[in-house]
Write a protein that holds these residues in place. Structure first.
Motif, short mmCIF file in Angstrom:
data_model
loop_
_atom_site.label_atom_id
_atom_site.label_comp_id
_atom_site.label_asym_id
_atom_site.label_seq_id
_atom_site.Cartn_x
_atom_site.Cartn_y
_atom_site.Cartn_z
N PHE A 65 15.52 47.47 3.47
CA PHE A 65 16.52 46.27 3.36
C PHE A 65 16.06 45.44 2.09
CE2 PHE A 65 16.66 47.08 7.81
CZ PHE A 65 18.06 46.88 8.02
N ASN A 66 16.81 45.52 0.94
CA ASN A 66 16.64 44.69 -0.32
C ASN A 66 17.53 43.70 -0.53
OD1 ASN A 66 17.71 44.91 -3.27
ND2 ASN A 66 15.46 44.43 -3.06
N SER A 67 17.13 42.41 -0.51
CA SER A 67 17.67 41.19 -0.88
C SER A 67 17.09 40.77 -2.33
CB SER A 67 17.58 40.30 0.32
OG SER A 67 18.05 40.81 1.52
N HIS A 68 18.24 39.97 -3.04
CA HIS A 68 17.49 39.27 -4.22
C HIS A 68 17.28 37.69 -3.60
CE1 HIS A 68 21.44 37.24 -5.05
NE2 HIS A 68 22.03 38.32 -4.88
N ILE A 69 16.30 37.41 -4.11
CA ILE A 69 15.69 35.89 -3.74
C ILE A 69 16.25 34.81 -4.78
CG2 ILE A 69 13.70 36.57 -2.70
CD1 ILE A 69 12.31 36.13 -5.13
N MET A 81 22.27 35.34 -1.33
CA MET A 81 22.39 36.31 -0.31
C MET A 81 21.31 35.93 0.58
SD MET A 81 21.15 40.08 -1.85
CE MET A 81 21.09 40.79 -0.10
N LYS A 82 20.80 34.61 0.64
CA LYS A 82 19.90 34.30 1.80
C LYS A 82 20.07 34.55 3.38
CE LYS A 82 17.15 31.59 -1.42
NZ LYS A 82 17.02 30.27 -2.23
N GLY A 83 21.48 34.57 3.57
CA GLY A 83 21.91 34.52 5.02
C GLY A 83 21.85 36.06 5.20
N GLY A 84 22.08 37.05 4.20
CA GLY A 84 21.83 38.45 4.42
C GLY A 84 20.35 38.68 4.57
N LEU A 85 19.49 37.98 3.67
CA LEU A 85 18.23 38.35 3.88
C LEU A 85 17.59 37.94 5.14
CD1 LEU A 85 15.25 38.73 2.62
CD2 LEU A 85 15.36 36.40 1.38
N ALA A 86 17.88 36.81 5.64
CA ALA A 86 17.66 36.35 7.04
C ALA A 86 18.09 37.26 8.12
CB ALA A 86 18.12 34.84 7.41
N ALA A 87 19.41 37.72 7.89
CA ALA A 87 19.64 38.64 9.20
C ALA A 87 19.10 39.93 8.99
CB ALA A 87 21.20 39.12 8.58
N SER A 88 18.68 40.57 7.89
CA SER A 88 17.86 41.70 7.71
C SER A 88 16.53 41.60 8.32
CB SER A 88 17.63 42.30 6.44
OG SER A 88 16.91 41.47 5.50
N ILE A 89 15.80 40.24 8.13
CA ILE A 89 14.42 40.09 8.90
C ILE A 89 14.68 39.96 10.20
CG2 ILE A 89 12.78 38.12 9.04
CD1 ILE A 89 13.17 37.75 6.06
N VAL A 90 15.75 39.14 10.56
CA VAL A 90 15.95 39.21 12.24
C VAL A 90 16.18 40.49 12.74
CG1 VAL A 90 17.08 37.87 14.07
CG2 VAL A 90 16.20 36.65 12.08
N ALA A 91 16.99 41.35 12.09
CA ALA A 91 17.52 42.68 12.69
C ALA A 91 16.13 43.26 13.10
CB ALA A 91 18.44 43.27 11.97
N PRO A 122 21.89 43.78 1.63
CA PRO A 122 22.80 42.61 2.44
C PRO A 122 23.44 41.60 1.51
CG PRO A 122 20.38 42.83 3.29
CD PRO A 122 20.44 43.28 1.98
N GLU A 123 24.12 42.25 0.53
CA GLU A 123 24.81 41.29 -0.24
C GLU A 123 26.17 40.97 0.60
OE1 GLU A 123 24.74 40.19 -3.21
OE2 GLU A 123 23.59 41.31 -4.51
N PRO A 124 26.82 39.89 0.33
CA PRO A 124 27.75 39.40 1.31
C PRO A 124 29.30 40.17 0.96
CG PRO A 124 27.45 38.05 -0.66
CD PRO A 124 26.48 38.91 -0.69
N ASP A 171 28.95 35.53 12.02
CA ASP A 171 29.08 36.66 11.00
C ASP A 171 27.76 37.30 10.86
OD1 ASP A 171 31.65 36.41 10.98
OD2 ASP A 171 31.68 35.54 8.77
N MET A 172 26.59 36.37 10.82
CA MET A 172 25.25 36.65 10.65
C MET A 172 24.75 37.52 12.00
SD MET A 172 22.94 34.23 8.47
CE MET A 172 23.08 32.77 9.30
N ILE A 173 25.22 36.74 13.15
CA ILE A 173 24.84 37.51 14.42
C ILE A 173 25.34 38.85 14.24
CG2 ILE A 173 24.95 37.43 16.62
CD1 ILE A 173 23.05 35.35 16.30
N ASP A 174 26.78 39.13 14.05
CA ASP A 174 27.21 40.41 14.04
C ASP A 174 26.46 41.26 13.29
OD1 ASP A 174 29.08 39.89 16.14
OD2 ASP A 174 30.75 39.12 14.86
N SER A 175 26.23 40.88 12.05
CA SER A 175 25.51 41.79 11.16
C SER A 175 24.06 42.17 11.48
CB SER A 175 25.35 41.09 9.66
OG SER A 175 26.72 41.04 9.01
N VAL A 176 23.44 41.19 12.08
CA VAL A 176 22.09 41.47 12.86
C VAL A 176 22.23 42.57 13.60
CG1 VAL A 176 20.06 40.74 14.20
CG2 VAL A 176 21.11 39.00 12.46
N ASN A 177 23.23 42.47 14.68
CA ASN A 177 23.44 43.78 15.51
C ASN A 177 23.80 45.03 14.76
OD1 ASN A 177 23.14 43.00 18.34
ND2 ASN A 177 24.64 41.36 17.85
N VAL A 178 24.41 44.71 13.72
CA VAL A 178 24.73 46.26 13.09
C VAL A 178 23.71 46.83 12.39
CG1 VAL A 178 26.30 47.09 11.21
CG2 VAL A 178 27.26 45.52 12.83
#
Ligand SMILES: [Zn+2]
Length: 427
Positions: free
Chosen positions: A89-93, A124-134, A185-187, A406-413
């Motif tokens: 999972f790659n996210s820009h900071i 895309m900090k929401g996407g970064l957080a989602a990938s970590i929690v996933a 995990p871009e938005p 939306d983040m919760i759904d993405s974490v599940n995906v």
């Protein structure tokens, strides 16, 4: 297993919110490239606690890298219990300038009505957080998976990615021997898979004239008038031709399904007078005019032909105007890229979207580029997509936010995708 995953994800709801808020509160503005080390240290601590081996990598000597603003990146890897493939999972900071019009604190990370606000919340900090929690939820239920999981936080995506993904790709971090699947995990919205992007060709056109006193322009030759003729020729021939070109790529929004050209800037004659200076400019015929063009092209187009179209405009003007002299300089090029729908990462995430959201995934292509270009060109890894929570239209705008649901759904995906790719189905 998906049921257990959903329970693990739900149990981490508050943690997901806190993580996203913490990341927003580190103001990683680019330019200039602020607080990169701070956010990398934060991510390193978090991921070490989750059993990852963490590397901090500075992209020495890349654009913008200096002692005051070093280009730091973080790459974390967790090996499973057996051989298998690696999902990255790659996210820009980095985040873009705040700009005007905010009603919320851009670096407050405030939570209101199920939305977390702040610059970078969706991009895309929401996407970064989602990938970590996933990844963490997945590890809780499958500690002995096959292969490896990687999570990276990289610098400078908003300014071309040279001190981030491009640098890491050059160092072999995206070599197919090391990484097999990449999700960025871009938005793009929780139900859409972004397969790639259009191409980019930036160039500068300069027209030349001859300097003279402004009261006797006939003694000189006005470079701005020559450039005016170039723009007129573009209006007459090039823009209508571009509007005719349509791609089969599923580009969104609809308007970007055609070729586009933006006149990015134009400068002719004397430099503008400094603010506060109350005098007048002096009367001079401009001997130079420069225009930067930003051409976005389709996968069906060839970059040489894209260049040739602009050359054709310049040659037609040359044929009509005496003393027309010009220079064309390429500034930047990125070829279009599009991952196949049959690529393993696409099929996996599409299945996970269908199972999580109960609807078919939508396939899209981005009008502008993002870090996939470096993974594709330098890393030679073609099994790469962008998939993440958040609404693309909110990126870079005031009161940017990401929705918690939306983040919760993405974490599940993302979690289901990890199960699909890294857990052997039971015989
Ligand atoms: Zn972004």
């Amino acid at each position: 297993m998906a049921q257990t995953l959903a329970v693990e994800v739900e149990a981490r709801r508050d943690d997901l919110i806190d993580l996203t808020r913490d990341l927003i509160q580190i103001p990683t503005l680019n330019p200039p490239g602020d607080c990169y080390r701070d956010i990398c240290d934060y991510l390193a601590k978090r991921l070490r606690n989750s059993g990852f081996t963490v590397e901090l990598i500075r992209a020495h000597g890349t654009p913008g890298d200096c002692e005051q603003y070093p280009r730091w990146n973080v790459v974390a890897r967790r090996e499973g219990g057996a051989a298998g493939e690696c999902v990255h999972f790659n996210s820009h900071i980095d985040v873009v300038d705040v700009g005007r019009g905010w009603t919320m604190d851009p670096f407050g990370g405030e939570l209101k009505d199920g939305k977390i606000y702040g610059r970078g919340a969706c991009d895309m900090k929401g996407g970064l957080a989602a990938s970590i929690v996933a990844a963490e939820a997945f590890l809780a239920i499958c500690p002995e998976f096959n292969g490896a999981i990687e999570i990276s936080g990289t610098a400078d995506e908003e300014s071309g990615g040279f001190g981030g993904v491009a640098y890491l790709a050059q160092q072999g971090y995206f070599a197919p021997a090391r990484v097999q699947h990449v999700i960025i995990p871009e938005p793009l919205n929780k139900d859409r898979i972004c397969l790639g992007h259009r191409g980019v060709w930036w160039a500068e056109i300069e027209t030349f004239g001859e300097i003279a006193h402004g009261s006797m322009p006939f003694l000189g030759d006005c470079a701005v008038r020559h450039m005016g003729a170039v723009v007129q020729e573009m209006e007459d021939s090039l823009f209508p031709a571009l509007a005719q070109k349509r791609t089969d790529m599923p580009v969104v929004p609809e308007g970007a399904k055609q070729s586009t050209l933006n006149i990015n800037s134009m400068h002719g004659g004397q430099a503008e007078l400094p603010e506060g200076f109350t005098g007048l400019p002096s009367p001079v015929v401009p001997d130079s005019c420069r225009m930067v063009i930003d051409r976005r092209f389709l996968i069906e187009e060839d970059i040489d032909a894209v260049q040739e179209e602009v050359m054709q405009v310049l040659r037609s003007v040359e044929a009509k105007r005496d003393s027309f002299r010009y220079e064309l300089t390429e500034l930047h090029r990125v070829l279009p890229t599009m991952t196949q729908k049959t690529a393993p990462v696409v099929e996996t995430v599409a299945k996970a979207i269908a199972q999580t959201l109960g609807k078919d995934a939508e396939y899209v292509v981005s009008p502008g580029t993002y870090d996939q270009k470096h993974i594709d060109r330098i890393g030679k890894l073609h099994n790469c997509i962008a998939y993440g929570p958040g609404i693309l239209d909110l990126a870079h705008k005031p009161d940017e936010y990401v929705g918690v649901e939306d983040m919760i759904d993405s974490v599940n995906v993302m979690g289901r995708s990890l199960i699909d790719l890294l857990v052997q189905p039971e015989a």
